[in-house]
Design an enzyme around this catalytic site. Structure first.
Site, PDB file in Angstrom:
ATOM      1  N   ARG A 274     -55.322  16.009 102.765  1.00 31.23           N
ATOM      2  CA  ARG A 274     -55.162  15.282 104.140  1.00 31.23           C
ATOM      3  C   ARG A 274     -55.848  16.438 105.204  1.00 31.23           C
ATOM      4  NH1 ARG A 274     -49.499  16.188 105.552  1.00 31.23           N
ATOM      5  NH2 ARG A 274     -50.477  17.979 107.136  1.00 31.23           N
TER       6      ARG A 274
ATOM      7  N   HIS B  24     -50.168  15.641 109.591  1.00 35.84           N
ATOM      8  CA  HIS B  24     -49.666  14.620 108.805  1.00 35.84           C
ATOM      9  C   HIS B  24     -49.604  13.188 109.827  1.00 35.84           C
ATOM     10  CE1 HIS B  24     -46.533  12.090 107.101  1.00 35.84           C
ATOM     11  NE2 HIS B  24     -46.174  11.788 108.185  1.00 35.84           N
TER      12      HIS B  24
ATOM     13  N   TYR C  49     -47.383  25.339 108.706  1.00 33.42           N
ATOM     14  CA  TYR C  49     -47.018  25.520 107.247  1.00 33.42           C
ATOM     15  C   TYR C  49     -48.094  25.322 106.179  1.00 33.42           C
ATOM     16  CZ  TYR C  49     -47.858  20.182 107.782  1.00 33.42           C
ATOM     17  OH  TYR C  49     -48.155  18.916 108.009  1.00 33.42           O
TER      18      TYR C  49
END
Ligand SMILES: Cc1ncc(C[n+]2csc(CCOP(=O)(O)OP(=O)(O)O)c2C)c(N)n1
Ligand SMILES: [Mg+2]
Length: 351
Positions: A257, A261, A270
């Site tokens: 990805r 998100h 993160y």
């Protein structure tokens, strides 16, 4: 008595198109030049759409959006392998799948603008509305496969979900049932290495997602999810196998990805920049372009033409989506209650 090995399994990994645009001819699926160009054009359209949707979200013109950047080959390669009569069960990140099967572009934008009418099953298309509850649509796909088997329809069902989805009970129940009844269903996991901020190694101690299929008595295969030929071939093979009565397959598309998100997330909090940079070189669109260039199927002029066409299609979708008008607020009664109380009936009248 010595201990015996009573069961063992191997997980296959399929790679066809490498980062330099070279293919393994022995594994290459049979595809006409026009079909290869179509794969490329749909991926370019998907990326154009994705960027526009992000821009529209930033301008406050649509709601939270889940981008697909980096996952175009996984989505489009698998969707283009399906027949029109197969039933597709997407989750929330499958904009590329919708686009590949021909769901009207403006309806996809309409959905992300908060209008559920955008996911109405379009005429002649067998694609369900997205599932926001992670993995909850997997048993639905299995149910359709069960019906197809009973009726002898000769079709298959396909469920799309992420690596995070494989930790849900619905995933295990669905795969178990499909294995027991040898159902014509293909499970397509886009392992994009993250489930929001949860990395793959915290999702499962298994080395691959594909191997989970063996616990349910059928085959799992890992493919390079950024290689559209590998994804296409694995999906075609799995669909043929399903339709011949040989049961389900789990396909793990190993991908990444590239974006956050959703627009409500900031992935830089993160995950490292180095990790993202390393995946940039594996871009699914770039490697197909390099392949096409070698085959004489790509030129600057062709690129300009398809980019112009993609932009025009997205411009048109944007205009249409914004001119549909909001849904009737009274719908909330229609879809929420079976029987209306007197007070609700009055509320509707006074609306
Ligand atoms: C049943 C359920 N639990 C939690 C959520 C919140 N949620 C939305 S997306 C997501 C992560 C999904 O990760 P993955 O399955 O890997 O798909 P990806 O977002 O990477 O495409 C979670 C936990 C949800 N939508 N549904
Ligand atoms: Mg994921």
């Amino acid at each position: 008595m010595p201990e015996k090995i009573i069961e063992s399994f191997n997980v296959k990994r399929l790679d066809i198109l490498d980062e330099k645009g070279s293919v393994d001819e022995s594994l290459m699926p049979s595809l006409a030049d026009d079909e290869i160009k179509r794969m490329y054009e749909v991926m370019v359209l998907a990326r154009t759409f994705d960027q526009r949707a992000l821009n529209l979200q930033r301008e406050g013109r649509i709601g939270t959006y889940a981008p697909i950047r980096g996952q175009e080959a996984s989505q489009i390669g698998s969707a283009l392998a399906m027949e029109k009569s197969d039933w597709i069960f997407p989750s929330f990140r499958e904009n590329g799948v919708y686009l590949a099967v021909g769901h009207p572009l403006h309806m996809i934008l309409q959905y992300w603008g908060g209008d559920e009418r955008g996911l109405a099953i379009a005429k002649d298309l067998n694609i369900f509305p997205v599932s926001i509850p992670v993995a909850s649509h997997i048993p639905h796909a299995v149910g359709v496969a069960m019906a197809a088997k009973y009726r002898g329809d000769g079709i298959a069902a396909a469920a799309y979900f992420g690596d995070g989805g494989t930790s849900e009970g619905d995933f295990h129940e669905g795969l178990n049932f499909a294995g027991v009844f040898k159902l014509p269903v293909v499970f397509i996991c886009q392992n994009n290495q993250w489930a929001i901020s949860v990395p793959r190694e915290k999702q499962t101690a298994a080395r691959t997602i594909a191997q989970k299929a063996y616990a349910y008595g059928f085959e799992g295969v890992q493919v390079d999810g950024n290689d559209i030929f590998a994804v296409y071939k694995a999906t075609k093979d799995a669909l043929n196998k399903a339709k011949q009565g040989n049961g389900p397959t789990l396909i793990e598309c190993f991908t990444y990805r590239m974006a956050d998100h959703t627009t409500a997330d900031d992935a830089s909090r993160y995950r490292s920049n180095e990790e993202v940079e390393a995946w940039k070189g594996k871009d699914p669109i770039l490697r197909l372009k390099l392949f096409m260039e070698k085959k004489g199927l790509w030129s600057e002029q062709y690129q300009n033409e398809i980019e112009t066409r993609a932009k025009a299609a997205v411009d048109d979708a944007e205009k249409k989506a914004e001119s549909v008008g909001p849904p009737d607020p009274r719908d909330m009664f229609t879809y929420t209650y079976h029987t209306l109380t007197q007070r609700q009936q009055k509320e509707i009248k006074d609306f």
